[in-house]
Design a protein around this motif. Structure first.
Motif, PDB file in Angstrom:
ATOM      1  N   LEU A  69      39.132 -40.902-102.012  1.00  0.00           N
ATOM      2  CA  LEU A  69      39.614 -41.072-103.376  1.00  0.00           C
ATOM      3  C   LEU A  69      39.325 -39.830-104.208  1.00  0.00           C
ATOM      4  N   ASP A  70      38.112 -39.292-104.085  1.00  0.00           N
ATOM      5  CA  ASP A  70      37.766 -38.075-104.823  1.00  0.00           C
ATOM      6  C   ASP A  70      38.657 -36.912-104.413  1.00  0.00           C
ATOM      7  N   ASN A  71      38.950 -36.815-103.114  1.00  0.00           N
ATOM      8  CA  ASN A  71      39.836 -35.742-102.650  1.00  0.00           C
ATOM      9  C   ASN A  71      41.243 -35.890-103.237  1.00  0.00           C
ATOM     10  N   LEU A  72      41.720 -37.130-103.286  1.00  0.00           N
ATOM     11  CA  LEU A  72      43.046 -37.365-103.855  1.00  0.00           C
ATOM     12  C   LEU A  72      43.067 -37.034-105.342  1.00  0.00           C
ATOM     13  N   LEU A  73      42.008 -37.398-106.059  1.00  0.00           N
ATOM     14  CA  LEU A  73      41.942 -37.097-107.493  1.00  0.00           C
ATOM     15  C   LEU A  73      41.939 -35.594-107.731  1.00  0.00           C
ATOM     16  N   ASN A  74      41.138 -34.876-106.948  1.00  0.00           N
ATOM     17  CA  ASN A  74      41.075 -33.417-107.111  1.00  0.00           C
ATOM     18  C   ASN A  74      42.390 -32.753-106.731  1.00  0.00           C
ATOM     19  N   SER A  75      42.982 -33.239-105.642  1.00  0.00           N
ATOM     20  CA  SER A  75      44.253 -32.662-105.211  1.00  0.00           C
ATOM     21  C   SER A  75      45.348 -32.921-106.231  1.00  0.00           C
ATOM     22  N   ALA A  76      45.353 -34.126-106.798  1.00  0.00           N
ATOM     23  CA  ALA A  76      46.372 -34.454-107.801  1.00  0.00           C
ATOM     24  C   ALA A  76      46.220 -33.590-109.038  1.00  0.00           C
ATOM     25  N   ASN A  83      50.804 -33.364-123.711  1.00  0.00           N
ATOM     26  CA  ASN A  83      51.496 -34.055-122.631  1.00  0.00           C
ATOM     27  C   ASN A  83      50.768 -33.857-121.298  1.00  0.00           C
ATOM     28  N   VAL A  84      50.270 -32.629-121.074  1.00  0.00           N
ATOM     29  CA  VAL A  84      49.509 -32.358-119.842  1.00  0.00           C
ATOM     30  C   VAL A  84      48.245 -33.202-119.806  1.00  0.00           C
ATOM     31  N   GLN A  85      47.535 -33.276-120.936  1.00  0.00           N
ATOM     32  CA  GLN A  85      46.313 -34.086-120.987  1.00  0.00           C
ATOM     33  C   GLN A  85      46.621 -35.554-120.702  1.00  0.00           C
ATOM     34  N   ASN A  86      47.663 -36.068-121.348  1.00  0.00           N
ATOM     35  CA  ASN A  86      48.018 -37.470-121.168  1.00  0.00           C
ATOM     36  C   ASN A  86      48.486 -37.745-119.740  1.00  0.00           C
ATOM     37  N   GLU A  87      49.321 -36.838-119.191  1.00  0.00           N
ATOM     38  CA  GLU A  87      49.832 -37.032-117.833  1.00  0.00           C
ATOM     39  C   GLU A  87      48.705 -36.954-116.812  1.00  0.00           C
ATOM     40  N   THR A  88      47.762 -36.041-117.032  1.00  0.00           N
ATOM     41  CA  THR A  88      46.613 -35.935-116.119  1.00  0.00           C
ATOM     42  C   THR A  88      45.812 -37.219-116.114  1.00  0.00           C
ATOM     43  N   ARG A  89      45.536 -37.728-117.312  1.00  0.00           N
ATOM     44  CA  ARG A  89      44.779 -38.977-117.411  1.00  0.00           C
ATOM     45  C   ARG A  89      45.551 -40.139-116.786  1.00  0.00           C
ATOM     46  N   THR A  90      46.852 -40.190-117.049  1.00  0.00           N
ATOM     47  CA  THR A  90      47.675 -41.266-116.482  1.00  0.00           C
ATOM     48  C   THR A  90      47.696 -41.215-114.961  1.00  0.00           C
ATOM     49  N   ILE A  91      47.824 -40.017-114.411  1.00  0.00           N
ATOM     50  CA  ILE A  91      47.841 -39.873-112.956  1.00  0.00           C
ATOM     51  C   ILE A  91      46.515 -40.318-112.351  1.00  0.00           C
ATOM     52  N   GLN A  92      45.409 -39.897-112.943  1.00  0.00           N
ATOM     53  CA  GLN A  92      44.097 -40.294-112.431  1.00  0.00           C
ATOM     54  C   GLN A  92      43.908 -41.804-112.528  1.00  0.00           C
ATOM     55  N   THR A  93      44.362 -42.388-113.648  1.00  0.00           N
ATOM     56  CA  THR A  93      44.244 -43.841-113.805  1.00  0.00           C
ATOM     57  C   THR A  93      45.091 -44.576-112.768  1.00  0.00           C
ATOM     58  N   ASN A  94      46.307 -44.087-112.547  1.00  0.00           N
ATOM     59  CA  ASN A  94      47.179 -44.731-111.553  1.00  0.00           C
ATOM     60  C   ASN A  94      46.601 -44.625-110.149  1.00  0.00           C
ATOM     61  N   ARG A 152      43.378 -44.416-109.354  1.00  0.00           N
ATOM     62  CA  ARG A 152      42.249 -45.353-109.275  1.00  0.00           C
ATOM     63  C   ARG A 152      42.738 -46.798-109.214  1.00  0.00           C
ATOM     64  N   SER A 153      43.801 -47.089-109.959  1.00  0.00           N
ATOM     65  CA  SER A 153      44.346 -48.445-109.938  1.00  0.00           C
ATOM     66  C   SER A 153      44.900 -48.783-108.556  1.00  0.00           C
ATOM     67  N   SER A 154      45.627 -47.848-107.958  1.00  0.00           N
ATOM     68  CA  SER A 154      46.158 -48.074-106.611  1.00  0.00           C
ATOM     69  C   SER A 154      45.028 -48.210-105.590  1.00  0.00           C
ATOM     70  N   PHE A 155      43.975 -47.419-105.773  1.00  0.00           N
ATOM     71  CA  PHE A 155      42.821 -47.521-104.876  1.00  0.00           C
ATOM     72  C   PHE A 155      42.162 -48.892-105.002  1.00  0.00           C
ATOM     73  N   ASN A 156      42.041 -49.393-106.237  1.00  0.00           N
ATOM     74  CA  ASN A 156      41.463 -50.732-106.433  1.00  0.00           C
ATOM     75  C   ASN A 156      42.333 -51.802-105.777  1.00  0.00           C
ATOM     76  N   ASP A 157      43.651 -51.664-105.907  1.00  0.00           N
ATOM     77  CA  ASP A 157      44.550 -52.612-105.226  1.00  0.00           C
ATOM     78  C   ASP A 157      44.343 -52.560-103.717  1.00  0.00           C
TER      79      ASP A 157
END
Length: 487
Positions: free
Chosen positions: A294-301, A393-404, A406-411
């Motif tokens: 998960l950490d690798n995916l977050l960093n890569s994203a 927009n970059v800040q919001n998109e970055t946060r949204t991507i990280q949240t998505n 983590r949400s997919s990982f929780n699922d």
């Protein structure tokens, strides 16, 4: 005597039915009733190969980079050498009014926005303007035009070229994003097909068992060993499962069509899955995604997600445009100069006062400056606002991507837990069905209870197949939200 033999045969038939049901339980627990021909299995790898090579949307996405590189070539055209020439002549009343020949080769230079000029003029005749009159042999010149104010650091042609080069990176990120979207949809359709196929296989075997049980119960009822109502109940079970089978047959056909929608051959012709093609034999043993992954995916994203890459490329483009508009705040001050000569070649003799040198020249200065600069300042302020909007927009998109992510990982973790529990529940349900079969052999149970236990097991196996499909879709969603394709 014949009736006794018939009773024995029916009893052994029921025992055989119990054995068949037990074998169904064992096969269902393993996830397969009979292993399909491996040559008919259409794997997710097969799907990926066809999608990436022949899918028209994927090919269309590849055209984005070609179009961006074409725009770079177009922008480079501003630096192409330009040759121009003109000729005018007038003869009237036996007089040579004028004979004008003008030619010039202009070579745009990257450095300082300068233009190198090589020209040749011949302006002769009785009525030629004295300012432009040249010797009969003509007048050649080598010079340069240099902006020392506006356009020295960056001009329109360099601005266009730099932005077009940035758009190549933007187009590449857009291509990756489009391919990821196509593949994610293909994966979802594939696992929906898998789930429909698992349902069909389980219900089909359930119909076969119910029909066999109905025949045995009906024969016993005819001999008077069972009440007739038991055969009615057994036949209702056959009908219910047959209705389920008919319904799932439509679903499996539709899901097969959706998978076929993604596959094409190398000639661009749409393909359809063969009727005997089956999906992979997946069970509850799924790959576990760890917190480290998960950490690798977050960093890569954060580093290489195509949507963020597109926004960053847009930011670089705006930065180039901002530098250009800052340059437009300067006054225009262009200096041009040429050294003149009547020489046409290097071997002919030309007097020193007609030869190329510092004494023979032509210079010019062009100056202009709008007093209020409202146009340039307005455009510059507009770019600044766009940059602030893009940063947000970059800040919001970055946060949204990280949240998505983590949400997919929780699922994914939730499906893992559900699959573990479901597997244990299936083991327990299998034990209940086996116990009920043993009690039935001893005459202590009924077909109704066996039917109920068996239907419950089928439902649980179908639920397990659904969880596997959702887990695989959630895994694909995790990588899609991270902006990549699972290896």
């Amino acid at each position: 005597m014949k009736r006794t033999q018939m009773n024995v045969m029916i009893k052994w038939g029921v025992v055989g039915l119990s054995l068949c049901t037990w074998l169904f339980v064992q096969d269902a627990q393993a996830g397969i009733a009979c292993a399909p021909d491996s040559s008919k299995i259409f794997t997710i790898t097969d799907l990926r190969e066809l999608v990436m090579q022949n899918n028209p949307v994927v090919k269309q996405a590849g055209l984005l980079g070609d179009a961006a590189r074409a725009r770079v070539t177009q922008a480079l055209g501003s630096f192409d050498p330009n040759l121009k020439a003109s000729f005018d002549q007038k003869q009237f009343g036996g007089k040579d009014y004028y004979n004008h020949w003008t030619s010039e080769l202009k070579v745009p230079l990257w450095l300082a926005g300068a233009d190198l000029k090589i020209g040749f003029d011949r302006n002769v005749g009785a009525y030629t303007n004295p300012e432009t009159t040249t010797p009969l042999s003509g007048l050649g010149g080598v010079g340069i035009s240099l902006p020392i104010g506006q356009g020295l650091l960056i001009d329109a042609r360099r601005n266009t070229l730099r932005q077009s080069r940035v758009m190549v990176d933007y187009a590449e990120a857009e291509r990756v994003n489009e391919i990821n979207r196509v593949w994610f949809q293909a994966v979802k359709d594939y696992w929906n097909w898998f789930y429909a196929h698992q349902q069909y296989d389980l219900i089909r075997r359930g119909v076969e068992l119910a029909n066999t049980r109905y025949i045995a119960t009906r024969n016993q009822a005819l001999l008077g060993d069972k009440p007739a109502i038991d055969s009615v109940e057994a036949f209702i079970t056959v009908q219910e499962r047959s209705i389920q089978l008919a319904k799932i047959e439509i679903e499996i056909q539709n899901s097969r069509l959706l998978v076929s929608n993604h596959i094409w051959d190398e000639k661009g012709n749409p393909l359809e899955l063969p009727e005997d093609a089956v999906p992979v034999n997946a069970d509850s043993a799924v790959a576990i995604v760890s917190a480290y992954q998960l950490d690798n995916l977050l960093n890569s994203a954060e580093d290489s997600h195509p949507k963020l890459q597109m926004l960053r490329s847009k930011g670089v483009q705006l930065a180039i445009e901002r530098n250009y508009l800052r340059e437009m705040l300067k006054p225009k001050l262009n200096v041009s100069g040429s050294l003149l000569t009547t020489r046409r070649d290097f071997n002919s003799y030309v007097p020193d006062y007609y030869d190329i040198g510092w004494n023979n020249y032509k210079v010019g200065i062009d100056f202009s400056f709008p007093l209020f600069l409202r146009s340039a300042r307005g455009k510059l302020n507009e770019i600044k606002v766009k940059q602030m909007d893009l940063n947000l927009n970059v800040q919001n998109e970055t946060r949204t991507i990280q949240t998505n992510i983590r949400s997919s990982f929780n699922d994914l973790k939730a499906y893992q837990a559900q699959l573990t529990i479901q597997a244990q529940s299936i083991v327990n349900q299998r034990a209940l069905l086996q116990g009920e079969l043993q009690k039935f052999d001893l005459g202590e149970s009924t077909l109704f209870l066996i039917n109920s236990r068996e239907s419950k097991l089928i439902d649980m196996l179908m639920k397990q197949a659904e969880l596997v499909a959702k887990y695989q879709q959630s895994l694909a969603d995790l990588y899609y939200k991270a902006g990549m394709i699972q290896d």
